[in-house]
Design an enzyme around this catalytic site. Structure first.
Site, PDB file in Angstrom:
ATOM      1  N   HIS A   1       0.831  -1.205   0.000  1.00 44.74           N
ATOM      2  CA  HIS A   1       0.000   0.000   0.000  1.00 44.74           C
ATOM      3  C   HIS A   1       0.865   1.255   0.000  1.00 44.74           C
ATOM      4  O   HIS A   1       1.896   1.320   0.671  1.00 44.74           O
ATOM      5  CB  HIS A   1      -0.903   0.026   1.230  1.00 44.74           C
ATOM      6  CG  HIS A   1      -2.155  -0.790   1.071  1.00 44.74           C
ATOM      7  ND1 HIS A   1      -3.017  -0.630   0.012  1.00 44.74           N
ATOM      8  CD2 HIS A   1      -2.695  -1.774   1.851  1.00 44.74           C
ATOM      9  CE1 HIS A   1      -4.038  -1.477   0.139  1.00 44.74           C
ATOM     10  NE2 HIS A   1      -3.867  -2.176   1.237  1.00 44.74           N
TER      11      HIS A   1
ATOM     12  N   CYS B   1       0.115   1.722  -5.677  1.00 38.50           N
ATOM     13  CA  CYS B   1      -0.892   2.537  -6.361  1.00 38.50           C
ATOM     14  C   CYS B   1      -0.421   3.989  -6.477  1.00 38.50           C
ATOM     15  O   CYS B   1       0.323   4.486  -5.635  1.00 38.50           O
ATOM     16  CB  CYS B   1      -2.217   2.492  -5.617  1.00 38.50           C
ATOM     17  SG  CYS B   1      -3.000   0.858  -5.612  1.00 38.50           S
TER      18      CYS B   1
ATOM     19  N   ARG C   1      -0.455   2.353 -11.419  1.00 40.72           N
ATOM     20  CA  ARG C   1       0.570   1.718 -10.595  1.00 40.72           C
ATOM     21  C   ARG C   1       1.910   2.420 -10.804  1.00 40.72           C
ATOM     22  O   ARG C   1       2.246   2.834 -11.908  1.00 40.72           O
ATOM     23  CB  ARG C   1       0.721   0.226 -10.956  1.00 40.72           C
ATOM     24  CG  ARG C   1      -0.536  -0.596 -10.723  1.00 40.72           C
ATOM     25  CD  ARG C   1      -0.877  -0.723  -9.254  1.00 40.72           C
ATOM     26  NE  ARG C   1      -2.073  -1.541  -9.053  1.00 40.72           N
ATOM     27  CZ  ARG C   1      -3.303  -1.061  -8.976  1.00 40.72           C
ATOM     28  NH1 ARG C   1      -3.498   0.255  -9.058  1.00 40.72           N
ATOM     29  NH2 ARG C   1      -4.328  -1.866  -8.806  1.00 40.72           N
TER      30      ARG C   1
END
Length: 268
Positions: A166, A235, A244
């Site tokens: 993340h 991300c 991405r």
């Protein structure tokens, strides 16, 4: 000579008393009418209800944002510390035999390595798979291990060790990987060894469907032949999952864990 006023009539006193009582009742009635709030029409009632609804929704949104930006990171930090501590404890208690081959497969969600990015002060366990609930949302970094996106392991003689993490919330281990520049070190610790990589290039933005970036020879990385590579994916832009961001590195060193950590982890 003393004079006396004639006595007041009984009926007159009673009349005055009744008049005073009536006046008091009328005064109390006027007071009650003044205190009673005006209920207003349907438009006023609907406006009040709408206002209360918007206030409630605003509070709910604030709570949700607080949960996402603060509480998920708090939970993830606890999981990361506990998982890393358990891995290190297990490795120290039961070190791998000198002639034992490295473990090549792990259960989905199982932690098997620790990733270090010294420049960013990142230390985060690596778990098998990229499942959100089992891995990424716990603050861990996930290894692309499921077909058709299965990637290599650090101990492989050739291959691309591709990882996902993340960028925001849930520990956000890859939040600042955009700050890495060629030459920055990335270290992976396993039960058997330390593997040191050197960051070589990055791709600022690519569609999520572009899986060529995690191939054994990743497209766009500048690598032209098989080797021992690492790929970090996350991300972008921040707080979205529209695209991405990719960071690539090449392995530059390997040392048995029994020899201690490499200089990259000991330097200030």
């Amino acid at each position: 000579m003393t004079t006396f006023a004639p006595p007041a009539s009984t009926e007159g006193r009673a009349a005055r008393r009744r008049a005073a009582q009536e006046a008091a009742k009328r005064a109390r009635g006027r007071g009650r009418r003044r205190k009673r709030p005006a209920s207003g029409g349907p438009v006023v009632v609907l406006s009040r209800l709408a206002g209360e609804l918007f206030i409630t929704l605003g509070l709910v949104m604030l709570l949700f944002v607080g949960y996402q930006l603060w509480y998920t990171n708090l939970l993830a930090d606890r999981t990361v510390k506990d998982t890393a501590g358990s891995l290190l404890q297990n490795w120290d208690r039961s070190p791998a035999a000198a002639d034992a081959p490295p473990v090549a497969a792990f259960e989905p969600g199982q932690g098997f390595a620790i990733l270090y990015i010294p420049k960013l002060d990142v230390k985060v366990p690596v778990a098998e798979g990229t499942n959100k609930a089992k891995v990424l949302d716990k603050g861990l970094v996930g290894h692309y291990a499921e077909e058709p996106f299965k990637t290599g392991m650090p101990a492989d003689r050739q291959g691309n060790f591709a990882l996902a993490g993340h960028r925001n919330t849930h520990g956000e281990p890859f939040r600042y990987i955009n700050r890495l520049v060629p030459g920055d070190k990335i270290v992976v610790e396993t039960r058997d060894a330390y593997y040191t990589y050197e960051m070589t290039s990055q791709l600022a933005q690519t569609p999520p469907a572009n899986v060529s970036v995690i191939r054994p020879v990743p497209v766009g990385s500048g690598f032209t032949s098989p080797g021992r590579y690492i790929t970090l994916t996350t991300c972008t832009p921040e707080f979205t999952s529209t695209y991405r961001m990719i960071v690539w590195g090449r392995m530059t060193g390997e040392r048995p864990r029994s020899q201690g950590a490499p200089p990259e982890l000991n330097s200030p």
